[in-house]
Design a protein around this motif. Structure first.
Motif, PDB file in Angstrom:
ATOM      1  N   ARG A 185       0.948  -1.594   0.282  1.00 42.40           N
ATOM      2  CA  ARG A 185       0.056   0.440  -0.023  1.00 42.40           C
ATOM      3  C   ARG A 185       0.950   1.168  -0.313  1.00 42.40           C
ATOM      4  O   ARG A 185       1.889   0.945  -0.109  1.00 42.40           O
ATOM      5  CB  ARG A 185      -0.528  -0.282   1.337  1.00 42.40           C
ATOM      6  CG  ARG A 185      -0.357  -0.468   2.302  1.00 42.40           C
ATOM      7  CD  ARG A 185      -1.018   0.359   3.636  1.00 42.40           C
ATOM      8  NE  ARG A 185      -1.397   1.539   4.138  1.00 42.40           N
ATOM      9  CZ  ARG A 185      -2.502   1.868   3.932  1.00 42.40           C
ATOM     10  NH1 ARG A 185      -3.405   1.359   4.786  1.00 42.40           N
ATOM     11  NH2 ARG A 185      -2.513   3.135   4.203  1.00 42.40           N
ATOM     12  N   ARG A 195      -3.227  -4.183   5.137  1.00 45.65           N
ATOM     13  CA  ARG A 195      -4.079  -4.565   3.498  1.00 45.65           C
ATOM     14  C   ARG A 195      -3.541  -3.512   3.056  1.00 45.65           C
ATOM     15  O   ARG A 195      -3.056  -3.347   2.435  1.00 45.65           O
ATOM     16  CB  ARG A 195      -6.191  -3.771   4.666  1.00 45.65           C
ATOM     17  CG  ARG A 195      -6.154  -4.300   4.924  1.00 45.65           C
ATOM     18  CD  ARG A 195      -7.221  -5.474   5.490  1.00 45.65           C
ATOM     19  NE  ARG A 195      -7.486  -6.207   6.514  1.00 45.65           N
ATOM     20  CZ  ARG A 195      -7.131  -6.628   7.024  1.00 45.65           C
ATOM     21  NH1 ARG A 195      -5.990  -6.714   7.181  1.00 45.65           N
ATOM     22  NH2 ARG A 195      -8.332  -6.667   8.166  1.00 45.65           N
ATOM     23  N   GLN A 197      -3.694  -2.486  -1.311  1.00 43.77           N
ATOM     24  CA  GLN A 197      -4.837  -1.778  -1.882  1.00 43.77           C
ATOM     25  C   GLN A 197      -5.178  -2.541  -3.826  1.00 43.77           C
ATOM     26  O   GLN A 197      -4.331  -2.325  -4.295  1.00 43.77           O
ATOM     27  CB  GLN A 197      -4.116  -0.118  -2.860  1.00 43.77           C
ATOM     28  CG  GLN A 197      -3.612   0.477  -0.961  1.00 43.77           C
ATOM     29  CD  GLN A 197      -3.314   1.496  -0.826  1.00 43.77           C
ATOM     30  OE1 GLN A 197      -1.994   1.914  -2.114  1.00 43.77           O
ATOM     31  NE2 GLN A 197      -3.662   2.994  -0.516  1.00 43.77           N
ATOM     32  N   GLU A 198      -6.515  -2.457  -3.738  1.00 43.56           N
ATOM     33  CA  GLU A 198      -6.390  -2.553  -4.981  1.00 43.56           C
ATOM     34  C   GLU A 198      -5.975  -1.820  -6.206  1.00 43.56           C
ATOM     35  O   GLU A 198      -5.480  -2.329  -7.001  1.00 43.56           O
ATOM     36  CB  GLU A 198      -8.006  -2.865  -5.236  1.00 43.56           C
ATOM     37  CG  GLU A 198      -8.400  -3.982  -3.992  1.00 43.56           C
ATOM     38  CD  GLU A 198     -10.530  -3.344  -4.078  1.00 43.56           C
ATOM     39  OE1 GLU A 198     -10.733  -3.049  -4.866  1.00 43.56           O
ATOM     40  OE2 GLU A 198     -10.438  -3.961  -2.970  1.00 43.56           O
ATOM     41  N   LYS A 202      -4.164  -3.893  -9.376  1.00 42.66           N
ATOM     42  CA  LYS A 202      -4.418  -2.986 -10.593  1.00 42.66           C
ATOM     43  C   LYS A 202      -3.494  -2.258 -11.970  1.00 42.66           C
ATOM     44  O   LYS A 202      -3.088  -2.823 -12.793  1.00 42.66           O
ATOM     45  CB  LYS A 202      -6.147  -2.542 -10.987  1.00 42.66           C
ATOM     46  CG  LYS A 202      -7.090  -2.969 -10.149  1.00 42.66           C
ATOM     47  CD  LYS A 202      -7.996  -1.723 -10.433  1.00 42.66           C
ATOM     48  CE  LYS A 202      -7.870  -1.136  -9.478  1.00 42.66           C
ATOM     49  NZ  LYS A 202      -9.087  -0.800  -9.819  1.00 42.66           N
ATOM     50  N   ASN A 294     -11.575  -4.895 -10.375  1.00 43.93           N
ATOM     51  CA  ASN A 294     -12.232  -4.630  -9.792  1.00 43.93           C
ATOM     52  C   ASN A 294     -12.790  -5.526  -8.856  1.00 43.93           C
ATOM     53  O   ASN A 294     -11.273  -5.695  -8.067  1.00 43.93           O
ATOM     54  CB  ASN A 294     -13.031  -3.557  -9.766  1.00 43.93           C
ATOM     55  CG  ASN A 294     -13.033  -2.397  -9.905  1.00 43.93           C
ATOM     56  OD1 ASN A 294     -12.012  -1.271 -10.664  1.00 43.93           O
ATOM     57  ND2 ASN A 294     -13.663  -1.398 -10.579  1.00 43.93           N
ATOM     58  N   THR A 295     -13.113  -6.471  -9.533  1.00 42.73           N
ATOM     59  CA  THR A 295     -13.175  -7.758  -8.728  1.00 42.73           C
ATOM     60  C   THR A 295     -12.239  -8.551  -8.075  1.00 42.73           C
ATOM     61  O   THR A 295     -11.168  -8.771  -7.381  1.00 42.73           O
ATOM     62  CB  THR A 295     -14.428  -8.712  -9.200  1.00 42.73           C
ATOM     63  OG1 THR A 295     -15.793  -7.785  -9.088  1.00 42.73           O
ATOM     64  CG2 THR A 295     -14.989  -9.765  -8.304  1.00 42.73           C
ATOM     65  N   LYS A 298      -9.477  -7.397  -5.653  1.00 42.16           N
ATOM     66  CA  LYS A 298      -9.715  -7.540  -4.230  1.00 42.16           C
ATOM     67  C   LYS A 298      -9.563  -8.592  -4.351  1.00 42.16           C
ATOM     68  O   LYS A 298      -9.420  -8.955  -2.842  1.00 42.16           O
ATOM     69  CB  LYS A 298     -12.081  -6.774  -4.371  1.00 42.16           C
ATOM     70  CG  LYS A 298     -12.189  -7.250  -3.006  1.00 42.16           C
ATOM     71  CD  LYS A 298     -13.251  -7.270  -2.999  1.00 42.16           C
ATOM     72  CE  LYS A 298     -13.789  -7.361  -1.893  1.00 42.16           C
ATOM     73  NZ  LYS A 298     -15.698  -7.404  -1.734  1.00 42.16           N
ATOM     74  N   TYR A 299      -9.699  -9.872  -5.056  1.00 41.57           N
ATOM     75  CA  TYR A 299      -9.674 -11.202  -4.447  1.00 41.57           C
ATOM     76  C   TYR A 299      -7.610 -11.045  -4.286  1.00 41.57           C
ATOM     77  O   TYR A 299      -7.851 -12.167  -3.336  1.00 41.57           O
ATOM     78  CB  TYR A 299     -10.058 -12.611  -5.895  1.00 41.57           C
ATOM     79  CG  TYR A 299     -11.992 -12.150  -5.348  1.00 41.57           C
ATOM     80  CD1 TYR A 299     -11.992 -13.395  -4.464  1.00 41.57           C
ATOM     81  CD2 TYR A 299     -12.667 -11.838  -5.787  1.00 41.57           C
ATOM     82  CE1 TYR A 299     -13.438 -14.042  -3.098  1.00 41.57           C
ATOM     83  CE2 TYR A 299     -14.233 -11.910  -5.015  1.00 41.57           C
ATOM     84  CZ  TYR A 299     -14.375 -12.699  -4.260  1.00 41.57           C
ATOM     85  OH  TYR A 299     -15.659 -13.260  -3.541  1.00 41.57           O
ATOM     86  N   GLY A 301      -5.574  -9.341  -4.075  1.00 41.12           N
ATOM     87  CA  GLY A 301      -5.091  -8.979  -2.423  1.00 41.12           C
ATOM     88  C   GLY A 301      -5.665  -9.103  -1.091  1.00 41.12           C
ATOM     89  O   GLY A 301      -4.940  -9.535  -0.127  1.00 41.12           O
ATOM     90  N   SER A 302      -7.130 -10.119  -1.609  1.00 42.14           N
ATOM     91  CA  SER A 302      -7.379 -10.956  -0.193  1.00 42.14           C
ATOM     92  C   SER A 302      -6.254 -12.367   0.171  1.00 42.14           C
ATOM     93  O   SER A 302      -5.775 -12.093   1.121  1.00 42.14           O
ATOM     94  CB  SER A 302      -8.197 -10.827  -0.341  1.00 42.14           C
ATOM     95  OG  SER A 302      -8.568 -12.124  -1.301  1.00 42.14           O
ATOM     96  N   ASP A 305      -2.969 -10.659   1.678  1.00 46.57           N
ATOM     97  CA  ASP A 305      -3.209 -10.339   3.462  1.00 46.57           C
ATOM     98  C   ASP A 305      -3.128 -11.251   3.922  1.00 46.57           C
ATOM     99  O   ASP A 305      -2.148 -10.943   4.530  1.00 46.57           O
ATOM    100  CB  ASP A 305      -4.828  -9.799   3.048  1.00 46.57           C
ATOM    101  CG  ASP A 305      -4.904  -8.181   2.453  1.00 46.57           C
ATOM    102  OD1 ASP A 305      -3.296  -7.461   2.118  1.00 46.57           O
ATOM    103  OD2 ASP A 305      -5.611  -7.775   2.128  1.00 46.57           O
TER     104      ASP A 305
END
Length: 391
Positions: A185, A195, A197-198, A202, A294-295, A298-299, A301-302, A305
């Motif tokens: 991030r 966390r 950052q998305e 990207k 975007n989706t 998000k995945y 990134g998780s 994490d």
């Protein structure tokens, strides 16, 4: 846009062909001379400058100057730097090491020190241009294998900068065969709840070929978890929380950032641990492709994490902070009564350094709670990662 179409000279580490010229200019800079006089005995400075002027490449600079300097820093400001998970490192590959962000300067520096100790190649380092407050700092980091992340640009300029940055990272991995370090991030997580950052994911997927996931797979993302026993900047973060509570529009000054960098570098950090984890390519295959980026980001990134949170090294101070924060004795077996008293005394001592006028009792309690949150969050995130959402 392919890497061949882009000129990376404004962001990339300096080429060895200009190393001597850039170094000759650097050693004349008053700011640089002040910095080295601050960190080493003045009588040793002329010898160092002579050594620097004899060098003509980044490899020698890192191995002959930065390696011993970082060892000195580790010996004087930590009680040991350890590296786990090196079995996941394949020397035939190059990686994007993506880590949580604890210290402005030392996260990447100490990771590279851990690599140097094992005879592994160092990585190139992503550094935000907001930290390059003087021209000589820009020169120093680019002589030390850093590349520049341009921030605070307008929308159009920002998109162009992201495309160039992504192309450069793919170029480094695939064509230069250099690994890269980047934080998950922009800026540190002030409450130590890390966390990804998305927007970062990207950005990484702009460069390269193929689908979103294929572009990420070609740069071999490897999450690395960083754990510091003590954060020298903890009281400065508590102060910042207080200032933002008083004024939501509060912004730190350039002087504040420089002091944070200096404090993080030179003050005691206790034990420092880096835990490498497997590259996430297999996980990306399991995720498959998504209809929108975007989706997908998000995945991804998780996944990062989860790897970082599971791999935190948890110290007594983290267990004590959790129990104090939640008024429980859940982890009382993880520390002694003496250790608990030492941690409480440490927190009190750090908060006494906060130089803000007219602090009320309520504000002191608020800063105390934020200090506990900072040290409890790595444990809470690890428990969630290991126990499937329960902490």
């Amino acid at each position: 846009m392919s890497s061949q179409d882009l000129n990376f000279s404004d962001i990339s580490p300096y080429d060895d062909s200009v190393f001597h010229e850039k170094m000759a200019n650097l050693v004349k800079e008053p700011g640089f001379l002040h910095a080295i006089n601050y960190t080493m005995p003045p009588e040793d400075v002329p010898k160092l400058i002579d050594e620097l002027l004899k060098m003509d490449n980044k490899y020698d600079f890192q191995h002959k100057v930065m390696f011993p300097f970082l060892e000195m820093l580790a010996n004087t400001t930590t009680s040991g730097i350890t590296l786990g998970g090196s079995k996941y490192y394949n020397p035939a590959l190059n990686y994007v090491f993506i880590t949580n962000h604890r210290d402005i300067v030392l996260d990447a520096s100490f990771l590279n020190l851990a690599f140097l100790r094992k005879g592994l190649p160092t990585s190139e380092v992503a550094i935000g241009d907001n930290l390059l407050v003087f021209d000589w700092i820009n020169d120093l980091v680019r002589l030390n294998k850093s590349f520049i992340v341009k921030r605070n640009t307008g929308l159009r300029e920002g998109l162009a900068a992201a495309k160039k940055l992504s192309a450069y990272i793919h170029y480094s991995i695939l064509e230069k065969h250099e690994s890269v370090w980047i934080a998950q991030r922009e800026g540190r997580a002030k409450d130590s709840s890390d966390r990804t950052q998305e927007a970062l994911i990207k950005m990484l997927a702009i460069g390269g070929e193929g689908t979103f996931m294929e572009r990420l797979k070609e740069i071999n993302l490897m999450p690395v978890s960083i754990s510091y026993e003590f954060d020298p900047n903890d009281y400065l973060k508590a102060k910042e929380f207080l200032m933002r509570r008083r004024d939501p529009n509060f912004k730190k000054s350039q002087r504040d950032d420089l002091f944070s960098m200096e404090t993080g570098m030179l003050q005691y950090k206790g034990k420092v641990h880096f835990q490498m984890t497997p590259r996430i390519n297999t996980k990306l295959d399991q995720l498959g492709d998504f209809r929108d980026n975007n989706t997908a980001a998000k995945y991804v990134g998780s996944v990062i994490d989860q790897a970082i949170h599971r791999s935190y090294e948890i110290f007594p101070i983290n267990y004590v902070a959790y129990d104090l924060l939640h008024k429980t004795s859940r982890f009382a077996r993880q520390y002694t009564v003496e250790q608990k008293e030492e941690v409480e005394a440490y927190f009190r001592g750090q908060l006494e350094k906060v130089d803000v006028a007219d602090i009320t009792d309520e504000e002191r309690d608020f800063m105390w709670e934020m200090m506990l949150v900072m040290y409890a969050n790595p444990l809470k995130n690890k428990l969630k990662a290991l126990l499937g959402g329960m902490a």
